[in-house]
Design an enzyme around this catalytic site. Structure first.
Site, PDB file in Angstrom:
ATOM      1  N   ARG A  27       0.822  -1.214   0.000  1.00  0.00           N
ATOM      2  CA  ARG A  27       0.000   0.000   0.000  1.00  0.00           C
ATOM      3  C   ARG A  27       0.855   1.261   0.000  1.00  0.00           C
ATOM      4  O   ARG A  27       0.551   2.228  -0.710  1.00  0.00           O
ATOM      5  CB  ARG A  27      -0.936  -0.025   1.208  1.00  0.00           C
ATOM      6  CG  ARG A  27      -2.081  -1.026   1.020  1.00  0.00           C
ATOM      7  CD  ARG A  27      -2.630  -1.482   2.342  1.00  0.00           C
ATOM      8  NE  ARG A  27      -3.857  -2.264   2.214  1.00  0.00           N
ATOM      9  CZ  ARG A  27      -3.916  -3.573   1.933  1.00  0.00           C
ATOM     10  NH1 ARG A  27      -2.805  -4.255   1.696  1.00  0.00           N
ATOM     11  NH2 ARG A  27      -5.080  -4.195   1.864  1.00  0.00           N
ATOM     12  N   GLY A  94      -1.693 -11.500  -5.652  1.00  0.00           N
ATOM     13  CA  GLY A  94      -3.077 -11.053  -5.807  1.00  0.00           C
ATOM     14  C   GLY A  94      -3.253  -9.606  -5.368  1.00  0.00           C
ATOM     15  O   GLY A  94      -3.999  -8.840  -5.981  1.00  0.00           O
ATOM     16  N   ARG A 122      -6.798 -17.292  -9.963  1.00  0.00           N
ATOM     17  CA  ARG A 122      -7.524 -16.624  -8.870  1.00  0.00           C
ATOM     18  C   ARG A 122      -8.559 -15.626  -9.405  1.00  0.00           C
ATOM     19  O   ARG A 122      -8.321 -14.964 -10.420  1.00  0.00           O
ATOM     20  CB  ARG A 122      -6.522 -15.953  -7.924  1.00  0.00           C
ATOM     21  CG  ARG A 122      -5.607 -17.023  -7.296  1.00  0.00           C
ATOM     22  CD  ARG A 122      -4.640 -16.450  -6.311  1.00  0.00           C
ATOM     23  NE  ARG A 122      -5.316 -15.864  -5.175  1.00  0.00           N
ATOM     24  CZ  ARG A 122      -4.698 -15.122  -4.260  1.00  0.00           C
ATOM     25  NH1 ARG A 122      -3.407 -14.891  -4.365  1.00  0.00           N
ATOM     26  NH2 ARG A 122      -5.377 -14.627  -3.251  1.00  0.00           N
ATOM     27  N   SER A 166     -13.391  -8.899   1.921  1.00  0.00           N
ATOM     28  CA  SER A 166     -12.054  -8.880   1.334  1.00  0.00           C
ATOM     29  C   SER A 166     -11.446  -7.483   1.393  1.00  0.00           C
ATOM     30  O   SER A 166     -11.987  -6.533   0.820  1.00  0.00           O
ATOM     31  CB  SER A 166     -12.112  -9.349  -0.122  1.00  0.00           C
ATOM     32  OG  SER A 166     -10.923  -8.985  -0.799  1.00  0.00           O
ATOM     33  N   ASP A 314      -5.067 -15.273   6.840  1.00  0.00           N
ATOM     34  CA  ASP A 314      -3.757 -15.792   6.415  1.00  0.00           C
ATOM     35  C   ASP A 314      -3.135 -16.728   7.455  1.00  0.00           C
ATOM     36  O   ASP A 314      -2.157 -17.424   7.156  1.00  0.00           O
ATOM     37  CB  ASP A 314      -2.809 -14.625   6.123  1.00  0.00           C
ATOM     38  CG  ASP A 314      -3.263 -13.837   4.897  1.00  0.00           C
ATOM     39  OD1 ASP A 314      -3.960 -14.417   4.042  1.00  0.00           O
ATOM     40  OD2 ASP A 314      -2.935 -12.645   4.805  1.00  0.00           O
ATOM     41  N   ARG A 345      -6.554 -23.685   0.232  1.00  0.00           N
ATOM     42  CA  ARG A 345      -5.909 -23.958   1.531  1.00  0.00           C
ATOM     43  C   ARG A 345      -6.690 -24.927   2.417  1.00  0.00           C
ATOM     44  O   ARG A 345      -6.114 -25.501   3.331  1.00  0.00           O
ATOM     45  CB  ARG A 345      -5.643 -22.637   2.267  1.00  0.00           C
ATOM     46  CG  ARG A 345      -4.517 -21.874   1.609  1.00  0.00           C
ATOM     47  CD  ARG A 345      -4.118 -20.624   2.368  1.00  0.00           C
ATOM     48  NE  ARG A 345      -2.975 -20.014   1.697  1.00  0.00           N
ATOM     49  CZ  ARG A 345      -2.638 -18.735   1.788  1.00  0.00           C
ATOM     50  NH1 ARG A 345      -3.347 -17.922   2.540  1.00  0.00           N
ATOM     51  NH2 ARG A 345      -1.582 -18.274   1.138  1.00  0.00           N
ATOM     52  N   ARG A 387       2.353 -20.044   2.414  1.00  0.00           N
ATOM     53  CA  ARG A 387       1.870 -20.282   3.782  1.00  0.00           C
ATOM     54  C   ARG A 387       1.720 -21.779   4.075  1.00  0.00           C
ATOM     55  O   ARG A 387       1.793 -22.199   5.219  1.00  0.00           O
ATOM     56  CB  ARG A 387       0.568 -19.530   4.038  1.00  0.00           C
ATOM     57  CG  ARG A 387       0.745 -18.013   3.876  1.00  0.00           C
ATOM     58  CD  ARG A 387      -0.239 -17.194   4.651  1.00  0.00           C
ATOM     59  NE  ARG A 387      -0.317 -15.854   4.095  1.00  0.00           N
ATOM     60  CZ  ARG A 387       0.512 -14.855   4.394  1.00  0.00           C
ATOM     61  NH1 ARG A 387       1.487 -15.032   5.254  1.00  0.00           N
ATOM     62  NH2 ARG A 387       0.364 -13.668   3.827  1.00  0.00           N
TER      63      ARG A 387
HETATM   64  C1  S3P Z   1      -4.582  -8.949   1.792  1.00  0.00           C
HETATM   65  C2  S3P Z   1      -5.863  -9.324   2.059  1.00  0.00           C
HETATM   66  C3  S3P Z   1      -6.271 -10.726   2.203  1.00  0.00           C
HETATM   67  C4  S3P Z   1      -5.074 -11.622   2.473  1.00  0.00           C
HETATM   68  C5  S3P Z   1      -3.903 -11.333   1.583  1.00  0.00           C
HETATM   69  C6  S3P Z   1      -3.469  -9.894   1.699  1.00  0.00           C
HETATM   70  C7  S3P Z   1      -4.311  -7.510   1.621  1.00  0.00           C
HETATM   71  O1  S3P Z   1      -6.882 -11.137   1.005  1.00  0.00           O
HETATM   72  O2  S3P Z   1      -5.440 -12.974   2.369  1.00  0.00           O
HETATM   73  O3  S3P Z   1      -2.820 -12.174   1.935  1.00  0.00           O
HETATM   74  O4  S3P Z   1      -3.130  -7.100   1.679  1.00  0.00           O
HETATM   75  O5  S3P Z   1      -5.282  -6.764   1.449  1.00  0.00           O
HETATM   76  P1  S3P Z   1      -8.450 -10.871   0.752  1.00  0.00           P
HETATM   77  O6  S3P Z   1      -8.676  -9.435   0.973  1.00  0.00           O
HETATM   78  O7  S3P Z   1      -8.730 -11.227  -0.677  1.00  0.00           O
HETATM   79  O8  S3P Z   1      -9.157 -11.775   1.721  1.00  0.00           O
END
Ligand code: S3P
Length: 428
Positions: A27, A94, A122, A166, A314, A345, A387
Site C-alpha cells: 500500500r 493477488g 484466482r 475482502s 492468512d 488452503r 503459507r
Molecule cells: C490482503 C488481504 C487478504 C489476504 C492477503 C493480503 C491484503 O486477502 O489474504 O494475503 O493485503 O489486502 P483478501 O482481501 O482477498 O481476503
C-alpha cells in the site's frame, strides 16, 4: 532450495524480528507512487510479492530506488503514471493486481496484467465488477481471470456493499474512489484489514469510517511522507505457533505490527491459554507496533467463524496445524475464501495433515482438526503456496520425525529466509 527437510525441535529460544509487513508495504508503495513528492519507506517487506508491486510501478514510469529494506519513491501525483510499454507481471501477487487495478481504473490509458499459473487461477471478477461501476473498462479471460486489461477512464463515485469480506476488494474500491468525481462509500459486514484506510489518511486523503462504512472523497491530492513498516504479524505467526507447541520454548519477536484488524491470531490464542505477552506498544505511522514474547503453552480448543475469518484469514493454515496440539481441536467455519488463495488452503492443509497421520474433517467452507494428535514425519508438498510451506515447517518442529517439504522455496513469496531464521531459534 526446492526441497527442505525440517527435523523435530527440542525447544525454541532467542530473540529475532520478522520482515516488514507485506500488506502495508504494497500500500505504501502504490499510494506513494500517486502522491506528490518523495515517499521514503523503511523496513519495506522482503517478500517477493512486494517486489512484484515495485516492478509493476516501475513499469508505470514511477522512479523507484531500492537499497535493501529502504525504498524511495518519487511520486508524480494522481495523474502521474505512464502507459506501460509492456504487460505488468504481478507474478504470484493477488494484492498487486487487485489494488493496482483500483489505481489504474482512473488513468487515461490501458494496462494489462499477467501473472504466474497460481495467480492466473484466482478470481478477479470481484474487482472487475465494482471498477466497471466507476466507469472503467476491464476485460479478462472468462471475465474473471488474468490476463486482464484495465482501460482507465474518468470515474464517478459509487456506493458499494462488499459481496465478499475482502480487504483487497475494499482497497481497490477506495483507490478508485480517490480519483472519482464525488464521495465513494464502501460498506463491509465484517471488518477486514484497514491498512489502506490508515495509509491514505497518512498521505492526506479525505477518508473516514464508522460502523462498517468507509467514505473517501475523490480528487484530493496526496503528499508523500516517511514511513517505517512494522514487522509482519502473518509471518511472525509461524514462529509464534512453533514456540507455543514445542515444550520449553520462549522467544521474543521485536517490532511486530499489532493492527487490531490483523491481531486476532494473538487474541484468539490468548483466550485458549496461550502465553503470549505484548509490550512496548507504540504508533508507527498510524499502525500499532510492539514486542511479543511467546512461551510454550497448553491450549484448549477454538472455534473460528465468520466474525473472525477476515482477521485471521492468512493464519488459518498454521492454526489448523496447531489444532493437533490443542486439547479440543480447531474448527474453522465460514472460510470458503480459503479455497481461492495461492492454493485451495482447505484442501492442501487437509492433504498434508493426513500425510503426517492426522485426522482432519474437511467441509465446503472450512475444516475441523481434532486435538490431542501426534504428527509423524513424512513428505509433504507446498502446492506453490508460501503459507502451506511454512505451516508444515511448524508441524515438523513437533512431529515425531523429520518432515520433507517439496517446493519449499515458495516461502520467499512472503518470508525470504524463513527456514534459516527458524533454524536459528531451534535447539535439537
Ligand atoms: C490482503 C488481504 C487478504 C489476504 C492477503 C493480503 C491484503 O486477502 O489474504 O494475503 O493485503 O489486502 P483478501 O482481501 O482477498 O481476503
Amino acid at each position: 532450495m526446492n526441497v527442505v527437510e525440517v527435523a523435530p525441535a527440542l525447544r525454541l529460544q532467542g530473540e529475532t524480528s520478522v520482515p516488514g509487513d507485506k500488506s502495508i508495504s504494497h500500500r505504501l508503495a502504490m499510494i506513494g507512487s500517486i502522491a506528490e513528492g518523495q515517499t521514503v519507506i523503511h523496513n519495506f517487506a522482503a517478500s517477493a510479492d512486494c517486489s512484484s508491486t515495485l516492478k509493476c510501478l516501475a513499469g508505470l514510469g514511477v522512479p523507484i530506488d531500492r537499497k535493501g529494506a529502504d525504498v524511495v519513491i518519487q511520486g508524480n501525483g494522481l495523474q502521474g503514471l505512464r502507459r506501460p510499454a509492456r504487460e505488468l507481471d504481478a507474478e504470484n501477487s493477488g494484492t498487486t493486481v487487485r489494488l493496482l487495478s483500483g489505481i489504474l481504473a482512473g488513468t487515461s490509458f490501458e494496462s494489462t496484467f499477467i501473472g504466474d499459473s497460481s495467480l492466473s487461477r484466482r478470481p478477479m471478477k470481484r474487482i472487475i465488477e465494482p471498477l466497471r461501476r466507476f466507469g472503467a473498462r476491464l476485460d479478462a479471460r472468462d471475465d474473471n481471470f488474468l490476463p486482464m486489461c484495465v482501460q482507465g477512464a474518468p470515474l464517478t463515485a459509487i456506493d458499494y456493499t462488499l459481496p465478499v469480506a475482502s480487504a483487497q476488494v475494499k482497497s481497490a474500491v477506495l483507490l478508485a474512489g480517490l480519483q472519482a468525481r464525488g464521495t465513494t462509500r464502501v460498506h463491509e459486514a465484517v471488518r477486514s484489514r484497514d491498512h489502506t484506510e490508515i495509509a491514505l489518511r497518512q498521505f492526506g486523503a479525505g477518508i473516514q469510517g464508522a460502523n462498517g462504512t468507509i467514505e473517501i472523497e475523490g480528487g484530493i491530492a496526496l503528499r508523500g511522507g516517511v514511513f517505517s513498516v512494522p514487522g509482519d504479524l502473518s509471518s511472525a505467526a509461524f514462529l509464534i505457533a512453533t514456540a507455543l507447541a514445542v515444550p520449553g520454548s520462549k522467544i521474543k519477536l521485536s517490532r511486530v505490527g499489532l493492527n487490531p484488524t490483523r491481531s486476532g491470531f494473538i487474541t484468539l490464542l490468548q483466550d485458549i491459554g496461550a502465553r503470549i505477552s505484548v509490550s512496548n506498544v507504540s504508533d508507527g505511522g498510524g499502525e500499532p507496533v510492539g514486542d511479543i514474547v511467546v512461551e510454550s503453552s497448553d491450549l484448549d480448543g477454538i472455534d473460528i467463524g465468520a466474525e473472525w475469518v477476515p482477521n485471521v484469514i492468512d493464519e488459518i493454515p498454521v492454526l489448523a496445524v496447531l489444532g493437533t496440539r490443542t486439547r479440543n481441536g480447531v474448527r474453522i467455519r465460514d472460510a470458503a475464501e480459503l479455497r481461492s488463495k495461492e492454493s485451495d488452503r482447505i484442501r492442501t492443509v487437509a492433504i498434508n495433515l493426513r500425510v503426517l497421520g492426522a485426522k482432519v474433517h474437511e467441509t465446503p467452507d472450512g475444516l475441523y482438526v481434532p486435538g490431542g494428535q501426534v504428527l509423524s514425519g513424512g513428505r509433504v508438498e507446498a502446492f506453490g503456496d508460501h503459507r502451506i510451506a511454512m505451516a508444515f515447517a511448524v508441524a515438523a518442529c513437533f512431529a515425531t520425525g523429520p518432515v520433507t517439504i517439496d517446493d519449499a522455496s515458495c516461502a520467499d513469496v512472503s518470508f525470504p529466509g524463513f527456514f534459516e531464521l527458524l533454524e536459528g531459534l531451534v535447539s535439537r
